[in-house]
Design a protein around this motif. Structure first.
Motif, PDB file in Angstrom:
ATOM      1  N   GLN A  30      45.762  48.176  30.095  1.00 26.48           N
ATOM      2  CA  GLN A  30      46.963  48.687  29.450  1.00 26.48           C
ATOM      3  C   GLN A  30      46.800  50.154  29.043  1.00 26.48           C
ATOM      4  OE1 GLN A  30      50.062  47.171  29.079  1.00 26.48           O
ATOM      5  NE2 GLN A  30      49.101  45.801  30.558  1.00 26.48           N
ATOM      6  N   ALA A 130      55.825  43.668  24.705  1.00 29.55           N
ATOM      7  CA  ALA A 130      55.873  42.887  25.945  1.00 29.55           C
ATOM      8  C   ALA A 130      56.527  43.687  27.067  1.00 29.55           C
ATOM      9  CB  ALA A 130      56.619  41.571  25.706  1.00 29.55           C
ATOM     10  N   LEU A 131      57.624  44.396  26.758  1.00 28.28           N
ATOM     11  CA  LEU A 131      58.285  45.222  27.771  1.00 28.28           C
ATOM     12  C   LEU A 131      57.379  46.357  28.238  1.00 28.28           C
ATOM     13  CD1 LEU A 131      61.961  45.622  26.502  1.00 28.28           C
ATOM     14  CD2 LEU A 131      61.214  44.605  28.654  1.00 28.28           C
ATOM     15  N   ALA A 134      54.505  44.883  30.368  1.00 27.81           N
ATOM     16  CA  ALA A 134      54.998  44.437  31.670  1.00 27.81           C
ATOM     17  C   ALA A 134      55.378  45.622  32.547  1.00 27.81           C
ATOM     18  CB  ALA A 134      56.197  43.505  31.484  1.00 27.81           C
ATOM     19  N   SER A 135      55.983  46.644  31.951  1.00 26.32           N
ATOM     20  CA  SER A 135      56.368  47.829  32.719  1.00 26.32           C
ATOM     21  C   SER A 135      55.150  48.583  33.220  1.00 26.32           C
ATOM     22  CB  SER A 135      57.226  48.757  31.866  1.00 26.32           C
ATOM     23  OG  SER A 135      58.450  48.143  31.547  1.00 26.32           O
ATOM     24  N   GLY A 137      52.186  47.147  33.835  1.00 27.82           N
ATOM     25  CA  GLY A 137      51.523  46.289  34.814  1.00 27.82           C
ATOM     26  C   GLY A 137      50.200  45.788  34.274  1.00 27.82           C
ATOM     27  N   GLU A 139      47.576  42.602  33.042  1.00 31.22           N
ATOM     28  CA  GLU A 139      47.721  41.521  32.069  1.00 31.22           C
ATOM     29  C   GLU A 139      47.643  42.066  30.664  1.00 31.22           C
ATOM     30  OE1 GLU A 139      45.341  37.987  32.050  1.00 31.22           O
ATOM     31  OE2 GLU A 139      45.464  37.890  34.230  1.00 31.22           O
ATOM     32  N   THR A 142      49.580  37.643  25.332  1.00 33.45           N
ATOM     33  CA  THR A 142      50.592  37.601  24.276  1.00 33.45           C
ATOM     34  C   THR A 142      49.967  37.561  22.894  1.00 33.45           C
ATOM     35  OG1 THR A 142      52.086  36.461  25.799  1.00 33.45           O
ATOM     36  CG2 THR A 142      52.630  36.355  23.464  1.00 33.45           C
TER      37      THR A 142
END
Length: 154
Positions: A30, A130-131, A134-135, A137, A139, A142
């Motif tokens: 991330q 979360a957005l 996910a944007s 990419g 993992e 949560t």
């Protein structure tokens, strides 16, 4: 309205936030500035928008590839036992590169702030995180994102 850079510094300095962000970066690929931006968007009362998160991730990825990742790779290379110059010189160079890496992250946060939509709405830090994840990419568990949202809110 709080500027993103001072907000990011405040959140990053909270107990437990730095190791969590670095774990999300190292183990899950991330982008720390993007996650800090997502928390800021929520703190500013901006409703989570997939388009805004995708645009922010695209901007972050371009800057990450152009500036942050090469500086980080050089900093890590200078940390190793082999490399140019004496260990003291490598340490000095590493400190300079680390300062440049931090400056590149600050510039990214400024760019993200300037490009952020003004729309106000229900602020949900978990939704923004979360957005953003996910944007970007990769993992992002949560439970780690929920933990980050809780630490930022405390």
């Amino acid at each position: 309205m709080t500027a993103l850079w001072p907000y990011a510094l405040t959140i990053y300095d909270r107990p437990g936030v730095q190791p969590l962000l670095l774990a999300l970066q190292e183990a899950h690929g991330q982008c720390v500035p993007l996650l800090l931006w997502a928390l800021w968007m929520s703190a500013e009362g901006r409703s989570a928008e997939p388009g805004a998160a995708a645009q922010a991730a695209e901007m972050a990825r371009a800057w990450q590839d152009a500036a942050i990742a090469p500086l980080r790779a050089l900093r890590r290379q200078l940390k190793g036992p082999a490399g140019p110059g004496s260990p003291a010189r490598r340490q000095q160079l590493r400190g300079g590169v680390q300062a440049l890496e931090l400056e590149a992250e600050r510039l990214l946060l400024e760019m993200l702030e300037e490009a952020s939509p003004d729309a106000l709405g229900a602020a949900d830090p978990q939704a923004w995180l979360a957005l953003a994840a996910a944007s970007w990419g990769g993992e992002a568990p949560t439970d780690k994102l929920d933990q980050l949202a809780a630490l930022a809110a405390s």
